[in-house]
Design a protein around this motif. Structure first.
Motif, PDB file in Angstrom:
ATOM      1  N   UNK A 180      22.873  13.824 -32.708  1.00 14.10           N
ATOM      2  CA  UNK A 180      23.169  12.848 -31.653  1.00 14.10           C
ATOM      3  C   UNK A 180      23.081  13.500 -30.272  1.00 14.10           C
ATOM      4  N   UNK A 181      23.442  14.772 -30.195  1.00 14.20           N
ATOM      5  CA  UNK A 181      23.369  15.496 -28.927  1.00 14.20           C
ATOM      6  C   UNK A 181      21.930  15.839 -28.551  1.00 14.20           C
TER       7      UNK A 181
ATOM      8  N   UNK B 250      16.198  24.383 -31.649  1.00 15.73           N
ATOM      9  CA  UNK B 250      16.992  23.743 -30.603  1.00 15.73           C
ATOM     10  C   UNK B 250      18.375  23.346 -31.099  1.00 15.73           C
ATOM     11  N   UNK B 251      18.430  22.861 -32.343  1.00 14.66           N
ATOM     12  CA  UNK B 251      19.709  22.479 -32.914  1.00 14.66           C
ATOM     13  C   UNK B 251      20.618  23.681 -33.090  1.00 14.66           C
ATOM     14  N   UNK B 252      20.040  24.834 -33.435  1.00 14.63           N
ATOM     15  CA  UNK B 252      20.843  26.051 -33.587  1.00 14.63           C
ATOM     16  C   UNK B 252      21.429  26.495 -32.252  1.00 14.63           C
ATOM     17  N   UNK B 253      20.638  26.385 -31.179  1.00 12.47           N
ATOM     18  CA  UNK B 253      21.165  26.736 -29.861  1.00 12.47           C
ATOM     19  C   UNK B 253      22.309  25.790 -29.472  1.00 12.47           C
ATOM     20  N   UNK B 254      22.090  24.506 -29.795  1.00  8.42           N
ATOM     21  CA  UNK B 254      23.131  23.519 -29.494  1.00  8.42           C
ATOM     22  C   UNK B 254      24.389  23.798 -30.328  1.00  8.42           C
ATOM     23  N   UNK B 255      24.198  24.255 -31.589  1.00  5.67           N
ATOM     24  CA  UNK B 255      25.333  24.583 -32.443  1.00  5.67           C
ATOM     25  C   UNK B 255      26.140  25.744 -31.845  1.00  5.67           C
TER      26      UNK B 255
ATOM     27  N   UNK C 130      26.454  26.484 -28.677  1.00  2.00           N
ATOM     28  CA  UNK C 130      27.214  25.951 -27.553  1.00  2.00           C
ATOM     29  C   UNK C 130      28.417  25.135 -28.053  1.00  2.00           C
ATOM     30  N   UNK C 131      28.184  24.415 -29.158  1.00  2.00           N
ATOM     31  CA  UNK C 131      29.251  23.586 -29.725  1.00  2.00           C
ATOM     32  C   UNK C 131      30.385  24.462 -30.233  1.00  2.00           C
ATOM     33  N   UNK C 132      30.043  25.535 -30.949  1.00  2.00           N
ATOM     34  CA  UNK C 132      31.059  26.440 -31.480  1.00  2.00           C
ATOM     35  C   UNK C 132      31.796  27.176 -30.371  1.00  2.00           C
ATOM     36  N   UNK C 133      31.126  27.372 -29.246  1.00  2.00           N
ATOM     37  CA  UNK C 133      31.746  28.072 -28.114  1.00  2.00           C
ATOM     38  C   UNK C 133      32.664  27.146 -27.315  1.00  2.00           C
TER      39      UNK C 133
END
Length: 441
Positions: free
Chosen positions: A148-149, A157-162, A164-167
């Motif tokens: 969704x993000x 790209x999803x891994x980079x977003x993950x 940021x999400x975990x941080x």
């Protein structure tokens, strides 16, 4: 079914491993005194386990020994039953017997006790099952949230977003997700039709097409909703229903409060209707019957009933003989002395004085209770209970609110020591005036 549940305690031993002595010790951590009552409920709970270990044909013949607690308000009757249910991970329902004497009610639909117990059992089992699939639900929800993000994003790209999400860097970002629409309510408005309305609503919710709408919300809120959705998708609803029925039938605990108010001595609407009539309506439930609920048929033959009452203007023998016979274990709870009240203020795991200290510490106030303050509060509570009206340990809440009123209004007060002199300044004038005590304390 409602998704609103109470937290499931995860650090409790299995019920089958608890001896009566261990049950009493567990209750001692939260409830002061009343050893006779604790022993009685501990044996009753242990007998639930013992019965399940008998041959199948013998299990049906062993019925629970229901308990009648006798004692004034505020001495721990409800708390003993509630803590017992939590300890056993058992569905628990508290119902006031006077509910069935209300105008327009007069004993009607006592089956609602069993339906509410079944609902409590379903919520309990559902929460436990959700806990079991929490890890898988969290991973699935995170994947949905990432997509969704970053719609149509690559795996890289999803891994980079993950990351940021975990941080924790995306908590306030708005994201659009699918949220199920709540089923419309269908109030029928007629007395006695509430249960039919709930059943119809439940039926439509189960068989009507599932609708959803897209809503925008912060990531922190979306994560919680998605995790709950994914957990629900992983559950087998029929298995939850079956286990909930079993839990309600074999571990269910119903606490019938104010049983003394339906002895027919001072009922509303005439003794025959509000007293003996209500007892006769309740009798089949206590004796053992089958009731149709939203999760299936539930039998009450092995539900443990704990009744309680002050019996100040009546006595247990005023109950109809059939009802008396269904509560063979009688236990009288002791009135609380000043010494008991001192222990209640300090000894339980979440004692009242610790609660106030923790609350004020949030705003930078270090609250310290001297022993002299504890003694003074207990003495005032005991005196007001004796001279005005005995409401037991509940009096402590009122007095403590009065003592910490000014401190709770402030913030960042630093270290504050409460001693006997401080307590007396706050409550002595009020407690010494009986008329004023009736309104303030």
């Amino acid at each position: 079914m409602s998704n609103a549940t109470l937290p499931v305690p995860t650090n409790l031993p299995d019920l089958a491993d608890l001896t009566p002595l261990q049950i009493v010790e567990a209750l001692d951590a939260h409830i002061i005194g009343q050893h006779k009552a604790k022993r009685s409920v501990a044996v009753a709970l242990r007998n639930h386990v013992r019965r399940r270990k008998l041959p199948v044909e013998a299990q049906a013949e062993v019925t629970p020994k229901n308990i009648l607690m006798i004692g004034p308000t505020g001495v721990g009757k409800t708390e003993i039953a509630r803590r017992l249910a939590k300890l056993a991970r058992a569905p628990f329902l508290k119902v006031e017997a006077t509910k069935f004497t209300e105008v327009g009610y007069v004993g009607r639909d006592v089956d609602s006790i069993v339906r509410d117990l079944a609902q409590a059992a379903y919520a309990l089992v559902e929460a436990e099952k959700k806990e079991e699939v929490a890890v898988d639900a969290k991973h699935a929800a995170e994947r949905t949230l990432l997509e969704a993000l970053l719609p149509g994003g690559t795996e890289e790209g999803l891994e980079r977003m993950r990351s940021l999400l975990h941080a924790g860097q995306l908590e306030d970002r708005e994201v659009e997700i699918e949220v199920p629409e709540e089923a419309p309510t269908m109030p029928l408005g007629m007395p006695g039709m509430e249960e039919m309305s709930r059943n119809l609503q439940d039926m439509f919710a189960r068989f009507a097409p599932k609708k959803s709408q897209r809503r925008s919300m912060p990531v922190r809120d979306a994560r919680r909703i998605l995790e709950d959705q994914e957990a629900m998708n992983l559950l087998d609803e029929e298995e939850v229903r079956r286990e909930a029925v079993d839990r309600a039938e074999n571990r269910g605990i119903v606490f019938l409060d104010e049983i003394d108010k339906i002895t027919g001595e001072d009922g509303v609407g005439g003794a025959d209707v509000s007293g003996e009539g209500v007892q006769r309506d309740l009798l089949p439930i206590v004796e053992g019957t089958q009731v149709q609920t939203r999760i299936g048929n539930v039998r009450t033959d092995h539900v443990l009933f704990i009744a309680a009452g002050a019996f100040a203007s009546s006595k247990p023998s005023d109950l109809i003989p059939e009802m008396q016979g269904r509560f063979p274990i009688r236990v009288e709870l002791d009135e609380l002395t000043a010494t008991d009240l001192q222990r209640i203020l300090t000894q339980p795991r979440y004692a009242l004085t610790r609660q106030y200290a923790d609350l004020l510490a949030v705003d930078g106030t270090d609250l310290v209770w001297e022993e002299s303050a504890i003694v003074a509060i207990a003495e005032v509570a005991e005196r007001v209970n004796r001279e005005v009206e005995d409401i037991g340990a509940r009096r402590l809440h009122t007095i403590l609110e009065r003592v910490v009123e000014d401190l709770a209004f402030g913030t960042e007060l630093g270290r504050v020591v409460i001693d006997a002199a401080y307590v007396k300044r706050k409550v002595e004038d009020i407690s010494s005036d009986e008329d004023l005590s009736r309104y303030v304390l």
